[in-house]
Design an enzyme around this catalytic site. Structure first.
Site, PDB file in Angstrom:
ATOM      1  N   LYS A  48     -41.946  22.029 -68.571  1.00 23.23           N
ATOM      2  CA  LYS A  48     -43.291  22.012 -67.990  1.00 23.23           C
ATOM      3  C   LYS A  48     -44.331  21.348 -68.891  1.00 23.23           C
ATOM      4  O   LYS A  48     -45.338  20.837 -68.437  1.00 23.23           O
ATOM      5  CB  LYS A  48     -43.750  23.441 -67.662  1.00 23.23           C
ATOM      6  CG  LYS A  48     -44.203  24.276 -68.860  1.00 23.23           C
ATOM      7  CD  LYS A  48     -44.907  25.550 -68.352  1.00 23.23           C
ATOM      8  CE  LYS A  48     -45.535  26.394 -69.435  1.00 23.23           C
ATOM      9  NZ  LYS A  48     -44.596  27.124 -70.276  1.00 23.23           N
ATOM     10  N   HIS A  58     -41.886  35.456 -75.283  1.00 26.69           N
ATOM     11  CA  HIS A  58     -42.698  34.271 -75.553  1.00 26.69           C
ATOM     12  C   HIS A  58     -43.986  34.774 -76.167  1.00 26.69           C
ATOM     13  O   HIS A  58     -44.701  35.542 -75.541  1.00 26.69           O
ATOM     14  CB  HIS A  58     -42.952  33.513 -74.246  1.00 26.69           C
ATOM     15  CG  HIS A  58     -43.665  32.194 -74.433  1.00 26.69           C
ATOM     16  ND1 HIS A  58     -43.463  31.390 -75.527  1.00 26.69           N
ATOM     17  CD2 HIS A  58     -44.564  31.548 -73.684  1.00 26.69           C
ATOM     18  CE1 HIS A  58     -44.209  30.301 -75.436  1.00 26.69           C
ATOM     19  NE2 HIS A  58     -44.897  30.377 -74.322  1.00 26.69           N
ATOM     20  N   GLU A 102     -37.477  28.140 -76.810  1.00 28.02           N
ATOM     21  CA  GLU A 102     -37.980  27.318 -75.704  1.00 28.02           C
ATOM     22  C   GLU A 102     -39.214  26.540 -76.128  1.00 28.02           C
ATOM     23  O   GLU A 102     -40.297  26.711 -75.572  1.00 28.02           O
ATOM     24  CB  GLU A 102     -38.338  28.222 -74.515  1.00 28.02           C
ATOM     25  CG  GLU A 102     -37.190  29.031 -73.963  1.00 28.02           C
ATOM     26  CD  GLU A 102     -37.659  30.197 -73.083  1.00 28.02           C
ATOM     27  OE1 GLU A 102     -38.876  30.472 -73.025  1.00 28.02           O
ATOM     28  OE2 GLU A 102     -36.797  30.831 -72.460  1.00 28.02           O
TER      29      GLU A 102
HETATM   30  C1  PLP Z   1     -44.675  27.466 -71.440  1.00 32.33           C
HETATM   31  C2  PLP Z   1     -43.492  28.194 -71.917  1.00 32.33           C
HETATM   32  C3  PLP Z   1     -42.842  27.775 -73.073  1.00 32.33           C
HETATM   33  C4  PLP Z   1     -43.338  26.648 -73.954  1.00 32.33           C
HETATM   34  O1  PLP Z   1     -44.465  27.025 -74.681  1.00 32.33           O
HETATM   35  P1  PLP Z   1     -45.007  26.077 -75.848  1.00 32.33           P
HETATM   36  O2  PLP Z   1     -46.194  26.779 -76.376  1.00 32.33           O
HETATM   37  O3  PLP Z   1     -45.355  24.778 -75.244  1.00 32.33           O
HETATM   38  O4  PLP Z   1     -43.934  25.972 -76.866  1.00 32.33           O
HETATM   39  C5  PLP Z   1     -41.693  28.433 -73.430  1.00 32.33           C
HETATM   40  N1  PLP Z   1     -41.208  29.466 -72.702  1.00 32.33           N
HETATM   41  C6  PLP Z   1     -41.826  29.893 -71.578  1.00 32.33           C
HETATM   42  C7  PLP Z   1     -41.226  31.024 -70.823  1.00 32.33           C
HETATM   43  C8  PLP Z   1     -42.983  29.284 -71.164  1.00 32.33           C
HETATM   44  O5  PLP Z   1     -43.607  29.730 -70.060  1.00 32.33           O
END
Ligand code: PLP
Length: 452
Positions: free
Chosen positions: A64, A192, A271
Site C-alpha cells: 500500500k 504494527h 512488513e
Molecule cells: C501500513 C502497514 C504497514 C507498513 O507501515 P510502514 O510504516 O510504511 O512501514 C505494515 N503493516 C501493516 C499491517 C500496515 O497496515
C-alpha cells in the site's frame, strides 16, 4: 527466484557517471508538469541495509505504501515477501509471479469477496484480531494459516493503529480458543507499532515482542505450536528521521534473541513499507504563480535590513490533495533547490501553496528561499511513501508522472541477487550508494531551512 529483463520494467538506465539528479534536470526541460523520479538503486540499497541490520527478519513489503509496478518488481527480484491488504494488491503481486507463500494478507478486517479471491489463489497467511473474522474465515477460506494481530502501545506514533486494529492481550486466550474450536490453524502473532513516529520509540517494538511471546505461550497452553512472528512496519524510510533504522534494529535484535532465540525455530518476518521507498523518490514541482507580501513583523527578522520584511508566496503544481496528502496527518515537508544559489543571493521567508482552490492546500508554512520566478523548480526529497499512493485528481489536476531510473551497476546487482541469491557476506560486497550524484546533491541539500 524470479528474474526479469529490463524490458519488463519501465525504468531508464542512468548513463555512466550520471545520477538521478541529472535525470531530474533533464526532465525539467521537457514540460512544466510536476513529476517524480524514483531511483530503484535506492530500493536495492535499502534491501541490503535491511539484510545487514536484521538478518533474521524476512521483509514482506507493505504494498500500500507505494504500489508502483517497478518497485514491486524490484522487490520481487530481490526476493522479499509482500504484505497485501486487498484483492487488487494480491493481483498485482501475483501478476509478477510471486508464489502465494510469499504473501501475507495482512488486513484483519477483510471483505468476504476479497477473502474468497485470496483463498482461491492460494494465499494462506492472513491476520485476524476478532471473533467475527474467525467466523468469516471458517466458512470462506481454504487452509488458512492465521496470524493473531495484537494491539500495541503506539502512543508515540503519528499514525496510531491500535484504536482500529489489534486484539488486547486479555482477549487473546478467548480468540485462540475459538480458533481451535473452529478447527483453524493459528501459526503466529503479528503487530504494527504504527507509522511515521513523531516521537520514535524503538521500545514499542521490544514491548510488543515480549507481548507476542506471552501470546505464543497462551497458544502453547491450548496446544498450538506457533512458528511465525510478524513485527509489522513503521521503520524509518530516510535518514532525516529522528532515529536511524539501525537504532531500531539495535533494540529489536536483542528483544528477538531474548524472546524468540534462533533455536526456538520461530520464523520472523516484518512488513516494512516506508522503509523501502521513502528515500528512493524525489518530487519536482514547478512554480506556477508567485505573490509578494510586505510585512512589518517577521518571525525571521534578520538584523532589520528590511529585505526580510518581504515574504514570498509560491504556488506550485502539486499539493495536499496530491502528493502531500500526509500533511493532513501532521507530516511536514521542506523543499530543496535543484541548483545552488549564488553566495550573496538574498533569501526570503516564503510559504509554498498547492494549486487547488482549497484554502487549506498549503505545503510549507515557512521556509527560506531565494527570489524564484514562475517556471522555476523546487525539489522535495524522500517522497516515496504514501505520496503517489494517496494522491487524488481533485479539481482536475492530474497526478505527477513517475519516472524510474537505475544505474547499470545497481541493475546488475539486482539481476545477480535474483538468480543467485544474496552474496555472503553482504557487508563486504555491497555497492556504495548509487554513485556520486547523491553526494553532489547533498552539497546543495536543503538550502531552504525552516525559520527558527
Ligand atoms: C501500513 C502497514 C504497514 C507498513 O507501515 P510502514 O510504516 O510504511 O512501514 C505494515 N503493516 C501493516 C499491517 C500496515 O497496515
Amino acid at each position: 527466484m524470479t528474474s526479469f529483463t529490463p524490458a519488463d520494467f519501465e525504468f531508464t538506465f542512468l548513463e555512466e557517471g550520471l545520477c538521478a539528479l541529472d535525470f531530474i534536470e533533464q526532465k525539467m526541460k521537457d514540460s512544466e508538469d510536476a513529476f517524480f523520479v524514483g531511483d530503484l538503486g535506492d530500493v536495492l540499497q535499502k534491501h541490503l541495509r535491511w539484510v545487514r541490520a536484521m538478518p533474521r527478519v524476512t521483509p514482506f513489503y507493505a504494498v500500500k505504501c507505494c504500489d508502483s509496478r517497478d518497485v514491486v518488481m524490484t522487490l520481487v527480484a530481490l526476493g522479499t515477501g509482500f504484505d497485501c491488504a486487498s484483492k487488487t494488491e494480491i493481483q498485482l503481486v501475483q501478476s509478477l509471479g510471486v508464489d502465494p507463500s510469499r504473501i501475507i494478507y495482512a488486513n484483519p478486517c477483510k471483505q468476504i469477496s476479497h477473502m474468497k479471491y485470496a483463498s482461491a489463489h492460494g494465499v494462506q497467511m492472513m491476520t485476524f484480531d476478532s471473533e467475527g473474522e474467525l467466523m468469516k474465515v471458517a466458512c470462506c477460506y481454504e487452509n488458512p494459516k492465521l496470524v493473531l494481530r495484537i494491539a500495541v502501545n503506539d502512543a508515540g506514533s503519528m499514525f496510531a493503529m491500535s484504536n482500529k486494529f489489534g486484539a488486547k492481550l486479555e482477549r487473546c486466550p478467548l480468540l485462540l480458543e475459538q480458533a481451535r474450536e473452529l478447527g483453524l490453524d493459528v501459526i503466529g502473532v503479528s503487530f504494527h507499532v504504527g507509522s511515521g513516529c513523531t516521537d520514535p520509540d524503538p521500545e514499542a517494538y521490544s514491548q510488543a515482542i515480549s507481548d507476542a511471546r506471552r501470546v505464543f505461550d497462551m497458544g502453547a497452553e491450548l496446544g498450538y505450536n506457533m512458528t511465525l512472528l510478524d513485527i509489522g512496519g513503521g521503520f524509518p524510510g530516510s535518514d532525516d528521521s529522528k532515529l536511524k533504522f539501525e537504532e531500531f534494529t539495535a533494540v529489536i535484535n536483542p528483544a528477538l534473541d531474548k524472546h524468540f532465540p534462533a533455536h526456538s525455530g520461530v520464523r520472523v518476518i516484518a512488513e516494512p513499507g516506508r522503509y523501502y521507498v521513502s528515500s528512493a523518490y524525489t518530487l519536482a514541482v514547478n512554480i506556477i504563480a508567485k505573490k509578494e507580501k510586505i510585512e512589518e513583523q517577521m518571525a525571521c527578522d534578520d538584523e532589520g535590513d528590511g529585505a526580510n520584511k518581504r515574504t514570498l508566496m509560491y504556488y506550485v503544481n502539486d499539493g495536499i490533495y496530491g502528493s502531500f496528502h500526509n500533511i493532513l496527518f501532521g507530516a511536514r515537508y521542506m523543499p530543496s533547490l535543484h541548483k545552488k544559489p549564488k553566495l550573496d543571493e538574498p533569501m526570503y521567508p516564503c510559504s509554498i501553496w498547492g494549486q487547488t482552490s482549497s484554502g487549506v492546500d498549503r505545503i510549507v508554512e515557512q521556509c527560506i528561499l531565494p527570489d524564484l520566478q514562475v517556471g522555476e523548480w523546487l525539489l522535495f526529497h524522500n517522497m516515496g511513501a504514501y505520496t503517489i499512493a494517496c494522491s487524488t485528481t481533485f479539481n482536475g489536476f492530474q497526478k505527477p508522472d513517475i519516472h524510474h531510473v537505475i544505474s547499470r551497476s545497481a541493475w546488475q546487482w539486482i539481476q545477480q541477487i535474483s538468480t543467485q541469491g544474496l552474496p555472503a557476506p553482504v557487508e563486504e560486497s555491497c555497492p556504495s550508494r548509487t554513485p556520486s550524484c547523491w553526494s553532489r546533491e547533498s552539497s546543495l541539500e536543503l538550502l531552504a531551512k525552516p525559520c527558527l
